[in-house]
Design a protein around this motif. Structure first.
Motif, PDB file in Angstrom:
ATOM      1  N   UNK A 259     -47.429 -42.595 -15.720  1.00  0.00           N
ATOM      2  CA  UNK A 259     -47.292 -44.030 -14.555  1.00  0.00           C
ATOM      3  C   UNK A 259     -46.092 -44.131 -14.255  1.00  0.00           C
ATOM      4  N   UNK A 260     -44.866 -44.130 -14.465  1.00  0.00           N
ATOM      5  CA  UNK A 260     -43.565 -44.303 -13.717  1.00  0.00           C
ATOM      6  C   UNK A 260     -43.018 -43.036 -13.187  1.00  0.00           C
ATOM      7  N   UNK A 261     -44.035 -41.387 -13.094  1.00  0.00           N
ATOM      8  CA  UNK A 261     -43.440 -40.276 -12.831  1.00  0.00           C
ATOM      9  C   UNK A 261     -44.165 -40.845 -11.616  1.00  0.00           C
TER      10      UNK A 261
ATOM     11  N   UNK B 250     -46.575 -41.878 -23.518  1.00  0.00           N
ATOM     12  CA  UNK B 250     -47.130 -40.841 -22.803  1.00  0.00           C
ATOM     13  C   UNK B 250     -47.852 -41.460 -21.107  1.00  0.00           C
ATOM     14  N   UNK B 251     -48.482 -42.427 -21.319  1.00  0.00           N
ATOM     15  CA  UNK B 251     -49.151 -43.326 -20.187  1.00  0.00           C
ATOM     16  C   UNK B 251     -47.772 -43.828 -19.130  1.00  0.00           C
TER      17      UNK B 251
ATOM     18  N   UNK C   1     -50.562 -45.526 -29.997  1.00  0.00           N
ATOM     19  CA  UNK C   1     -49.137 -45.787 -30.171  1.00  0.00           C
ATOM     20  C   UNK C   1     -48.379 -44.363 -28.410  1.00  0.00           C
ATOM     21  N   UNK C   2     -48.566 -43.001 -29.331  1.00  0.00           N
ATOM     22  CA  UNK C   2     -48.237 -42.108 -28.779  1.00  0.00           C
ATOM     23  C   UNK C   2     -48.719 -41.344 -27.112  1.00  0.00           C
TER      24      UNK C   2
END
Lengths: 258, 161
Positions: free
Chosen positions: A68-70, A63-64, A58-59
């Motif tokens: 990815x957003x960044x 984080x992924x 889940x963590x």
């Protein structure tokens, strides 16, 4: 005969080939010495509870998502950076390739800060290659054998790395102190603008390390009016005594040279 | 010939195990007190089989140790050869000493070993200033009885001669 050998190794570099050969021969020793930590790793991956795994997954998913957003932004930022650099007529920044390696040993001698990696000449590792971990610069390769290589950490007393302060670009040289948790910055005049908490990144001067990797964070600055230079201590960003998985960086143009 | 070279692999295996112990990662607070395993094992074989194990074996294993430690090529080779030379010269006396007398001699021998390593490291400019580098001599001497009983047991069991 041995005295001759010692002088030869201290003063000249002709013994690299011999050293690499013996290194390949004695690699099983490191391999066997690494077994306990391998068992520890194996236990960690095989004997974990279901909930822990679920939590971790889940963590990692969260984080992924964030990363990815960044990255979405990063593409446009990179393009913008290239455009701006073109406007300024400066050379383009190249992305560096990396190779994932694993630590298989550390130097048993407390006065030497060296580690042994499981990648060698066969994987294209070369002498002088920089090594990073997830959080910062770790050191550079000093010996390469067929299947392993030896890395001098940035905190070794014989090692120095050219850095600059991320905030304002002040250049300095960070020297190893012999302790894994401290770098010393010498010959910075007492009036220079360096503060506690400043991030030092590699400056790329000297051509050995690539530009912009975090090296250390300043933890203390002492300005003694009687001394011409300030005494500055910094803590390495990389987890020098904990990282097991590390990255060997192939900087553009350097791999072909050597 | 075959009779004489019996059980040579036991010596080699014990040297290999000593090398593994010598590079086994230790927590930092223990790092200075790491016993010189290879030196201990070499001393034992020099005393037990002086006609077979001597300076040449010490030189070769020292070279291997140099590469393992990333030291100047020849540092351990030099120190271990001196060590082997001394113990081969002393073996008749050492054999009749009591256990703790032997440990005392081992302390001296490994102290000499450490001193030579220290000299070479100082040539390189990375030596330790304090007397901390002599700590392994103490820990090695304390471990001598253990090494002695273990290797003697091995030697008798495999009839190494």
């Amino acid at each position: 005969m041995v005295v001759g050998l010692i002088t030869a190794d201290l003063r000249f570099n002709g013994l690299q080939r011999t050293r690499a050969l013996i290194d390949t021969l004695v690699l099983p020793v490191y391999w066997v010495a690494d077994i306990p930590s391998r068992i520890g790793d194996w236990k960690e991956t095989h004997f974990v509870s279901r909930t822990t795994l679920q939590e971790e997954s889940e963590r990692l998913r969260r984080e992924n998502l964030i990363l990815e957003g960044r990255t979405q932004q990063m593409a446009s930022l990179q393009a913008e950076n290239v455009r701006l650099r073109a406007l300024l007529n400066s050379s383009a920044l190249l992305r560096d390739d990396v190779l994932v390696a694993e630590l298989i040993g550390v130097s048993p001698d407390p006065v030497r800060q060296q580690v042994v990696l499981n990648k060698g000449a066969r994987d294209g590792v070369y002498v002088g290659q920089p090594l990073i971990d997830a959080s910062g610069l770790m050191g550079q390769v000093v010996d390469v054998s067929e299947f392993s290589s030896r890395v001098l950490l940035i905190t070794d007393v014989t090692h120095s790395v050219p850095v600059q302060v991320n905030r304002n670009g002040v250049r300095a040289i960070a020297e190893g102190s012999g302790s894994l948790s401290a770098l010393e910055i010498h010959h910075v005049s007492a009036t220079t603008d360096i503060r506690v908490g400043d991030l030092l990144v590699s400056s790329g001067l000297g051509g050995r390390f690539p530009v912009g990797y975090p090296v250390a964070e300043v933890v203390s600055v002492e300005r003694d009016p009687g001394q011409p230079f300030a005494q500055i201590l910094a803590r390495p960003s990389a987890a020098l005594d904990r990282s097991r998985h590390v990255l060997l960086v192939f900087t553009a143009g350097q791999a072909e040279e050597s | 010939m075959n009779q004489r070279a019996q059980g040579y692999w036991v010596v080699m295996a014990s040297l290999f195990v000593a090398a593994v112990l010598a590079v086994l990662p230790l927590p930092p607070w223990l790092a200075w007190g790491r016993p010189e395993w290879l030196a201990l094992v070499l001393i034992y074989w020099c005393i037990a089989l002086p006609q077979r194990i001597g300076v040449v074996v010490a030189l070769l294993s020292g070279l291997a140790m140099d590469v393992l430690e990333g030291a100047v090529l020849g540092q351990n080779a030099f120190a271990l050869s001196v060590l082997a030379l001394l113990s081969v010269a002393l073996y008749q006396r050492l054999r009749v000493f009591s256990l703790w007398q032997q440990a005392g001699i081992v302390f001296l021998l490994i102290g000499i070993h450490q001193l030579i390593c220290q000299w070479v490291q100082n040539l390189q400019g990375i030596g330790e200033r304090s007397l901390l580098f002599l700590l392994p001599a103490l820990t090695s001497a304390l471990l001598w009885p253990l090494v002695l009983f273990l290797l003697r047991g091995l030697r008798r069991h495999f009839r190494v001669a």
